[in-house]
Design a protein around this motif. Structure first.
Motif, mmCIF file in Angstrom:
data_model
loop_
_atom_site.group_PDB
_atom_site.id
_atom_site.type_symbol
_atom_site.label_atom_id
_atom_site.label_comp_id
_atom_site.label_asym_id
_atom_site.label_seq_id
_atom_site.Cartn_x
_atom_site.Cartn_y
_atom_site.Cartn_z
ATOM 1 N N HIS A 158 1.691 0.147 -4.819
ATOM 2 C CA HIS A 158 2.966 0.392 -5.489
ATOM 3 C C HIS A 158 3.386 -0.870 -6.230
ATOM 4 O O HIS A 158 3.641 -1.903 -5.609
ATOM 5 N N SER A 202 0.847 -1.198 0.000
ATOM 6 C CA SER A 202 0.000 0.000 0.000
ATOM 7 C C SER A 202 0.879 1.243 0.000
ATOM 8 O O SER A 202 1.907 1.291 0.679
ATOM 9 N N LEU A 203 0.464 2.255 -0.750
ATOM 10 C CA LEU A 203 1.187 3.523 -0.720
ATOM 11 C C LEU A 203 0.707 4.339 0.472
ATOM 12 O O LEU A 203 -0.490 4.626 0.605
ATOM 13 N N SER A 240 5.913 2.191 1.189
ATOM 14 C CA SER A 240 5.060 1.147 0.610
ATOM 15 C C SER A 240 5.322 -0.203 1.257
ATOM 16 O O SER A 240 4.624 -1.167 0.973
#
Length: 570
Positions: free
Chosen positions: A562, A427-428, A445
């Motif tokens: 990402h 996850s960003l 990330s």
């Protein structure tokens, strides 16, 4: 735990005829980088009652009254024969004067640099000093034959260790310590102190790794049961592990491919504190530091350090409108030795003016040197903000050297393993933290849920990241999860390089979380976190944190992720 503002003295027998007096404070005593974890500290002093009475390392003036009260309550202080000083700190002067009033017959035992510092700290005072010039001995009687071992380094040129043959206790002063306060005298369950001991080493010892290795070699011939440290818990259970760790950490520093010569002089300790913060930033980035106190270093030592360095940084106080003579000498050596390919840096502290800093910067610019950071000028005592600025400047300096030397391998097609690892999707997020007057952030990330109960997560943080120093156990931060399709602006903002001390949140809409860290107003969701522990893992720290609170801000959005093609880079 005792009241956070309380100071006391903990007294305990630790061996035959031997007592420790631990002056304790649960608060950060002053603004210095080695205290930045803010876990308080203990100033450990020791007393041996042989036929003669010897006292080790009385604490500074913060503890003078309660320390003397504890001494008088249990011992015949007026009969004191010796005060042994592992190093001489000016803030001990008040305590030493008070001891001399009670026992004017005291003989101080210290190294030759320590004797010079002692006379400076106690001017106009008649002193009896036994100056230790080598590995000399002192017999206290009852089998307590003390062996002195000088272990000088640039930060503490007067450093002196002492070994008691009777009890096999090694009094290590600054070596093997930790700034942490608690009721535990010895280090049973020693793993819980690993973080504090490593941080202490990184701040105080890493810039002096060559001298630390030399000191370890000197001490290795003594059979030791206990390290009687100057700060923190005494080392009994982790003797082998901590000694080996010190050697490993020192060897890592000494074998770094790129080195920086960090030269300084310090009139009141402020410039030395700045030097420590800069060195901390350099070593975080995987570059070695050769720290040199110009007040005690020989010209040949300064020249050799410059010749083998990829860059140099020089710092000075301003005394009477001028740089002290040792700094002027060091500047002359730099100008005659360093090449224009070497990166330069200047810093310093001052009271009412800063002519010495201007002199250094002007001479180096006129000679055509490139600067790795904007010159650092600090008025009076450094604060947490200025220390963070210095740390970030050191990291930037180191990263510039690594880029110039092309330490990173040229981009080549990813291997099968790298391709496979690269397809792990994260996850960003933006990690944010605000503690006291210091705030920082980074794009991340490598964030993952780690536990259900308690609800916990891990974040991988590169060692050179500025926010890393705000993510120690007990600290708080926020994970801001970015929304898909609306993340590019925030991503670009937090990807850009920030100058040392630059506000990461300029132009970014934020609110304050309950734990004080910034919440990005445009985040999809945020999670408030408290660091539980962390683990060193190659070039990153793996931070495990407990989720204490959180909120979904955009219920109809998806999480930005990402995607990478290789696991060898972000």
């Amino acid at each position: 735990m005792p009241n956070a503002k309380k100071r006391d003295v903990q007294v305990l027998p630790i061996a035959a005829d031997t007592t420790v007096l631990r002056s304790r404070s649960w608060t950060q005593l002053r603004f210095e980088i080695e205290y930045a974890l803010a876990r308080g500290t203990t100033a450990n002093s020791y007393l041996i009652r042989g036929d003669k009475l010897a006292l080790f390392d009385p604490p500074g003036e913060t503890f003078t009254d309660i320390y003397l009260a504890a001494l008088h309550q249990r011992f015949d202080v007026e009969l004191l024969d010796y005060v042994i000083l592992g190093h001489v700190n000016p803030n001990r002067a008040v305590t030493l004067k008070a001891l001399l009033k009670v026992a004017p017959q005291i003989t101080f035992v210290t190294s030759n640099p320590g004797a010079i510092n002692l006379r400076t700290a106690l001017p106009d005072t008649e002193l009896k000093i036994l100056v230790i010039k080598g590995e000399e001995t002192l017999d206290l009687g009852k089998g307590h034959n003390l062996q002195f071992i000088p272990t000088p380094n640039p930060r503490y040129p007067d450093e002196l260790c002492t070994y008691d043959q009777q009890t096999e206790i090694l009094y290590t002063d600054k070596l093997f310590g930790a700034h942490i306060c608690g009721d535990q005298v010895f280090d049973e369950g020693w793993e819980i102190f690993n973080e504090d001991r490593r941080y202490y080493y990184d701040c105080l010892m890493a810039p002096n790794a060559r001298q630390v290795e030399t000191g370890l070699d000197k001490l290795s011939s003594f059979p030791v049961r206990l390290y009687a440290t100057g700060h923190g818990p005494l080392v009994r259970y982790a003797l082998l592990e901590l000694t080996q760790a010190y050697r490993t950490w020192s060897q890592q520093q000494n074998t770094q491919a790129i080195k920086v010569a960090l030269l300084y002089a310090s009139a009141y300790g402020n410039t030395a504190t700045l030097a420590s913060a800069i060195a901390r930033g350099i070593t975080k980035a995987g570059v070695g530091v050769e720290s040199i106190n110009c007040e005690v270093a020989e010209p040949a030592e300064i020249q050799a350090a410059i010749e083998k360095s990829a860059g140099f940084i020089i710092g000075s106080p301003t005394l009477g409108g001028h740089a002290p003579t040792p700094i002027q000498t060091a500047l002359g050596i730099i100008l005659s030795t360093a090449t224009n390919s070497q990166l330069a840096g200047v810093f310093g502290s001052f009271g009412w003016s800063g002519e010495a800093i201007d002199l250094l910067e002007g001479k180096l610019r006129d000679a055509g040197y490139r600067f790795g950071f904007e010159t650092l000028r600090v008025k009076f005592k450094p604060t947490d903000v200025t220390l963070k600025l210095c740390e970030e400047a050191g990291t930037d300096f180191a990263q510039s050297l690594k880029k110039a030397k092309k330490v990173r391998s040229p981009r080549v097609p990813a291997t099968n393993v790298e391709q496979a690892v690269g397809h792990l999707v994260g996850s960003l997020c933006v990690v944010t933290s605000h503690q006291d007057d210091v705030a920082s952030a980074m794009l991340a990330s490598w964030v993952s849920q780690a536990t259900f109960n308690p609800p916990g997560l891990t974040v991988a943080v590169a060692k050179e990241r500025a926010v890393e120093s705000l993510m120690y156990p007990g600290r708080n931060f926020v994970i801001n999860i970015l929304p898909e399709g609306k993340h590019l602006g925030l991503m670009k903002h937090f990807l850009k390089p920030f100058t040392p001390g630059e506000d990461r949140f300029t132009g970014i809409a934020t609110e304050k979380a309950d734990n004080g860290s910034p919440v990005l107003s445009d985040a999809l969701a945020y999670i408030e976190c408290s660091v539980s522990n962390r683990m060193e893992a190659g070039d990153h720290w793996i931070v495990y944190a407990i989720a204490t609170s959180g909120k979904l801000l955009q219920s109809d959005a998806l999480t930005a992720v990402h995607h990478r093609k290789s696991g060898s880079h972000y």
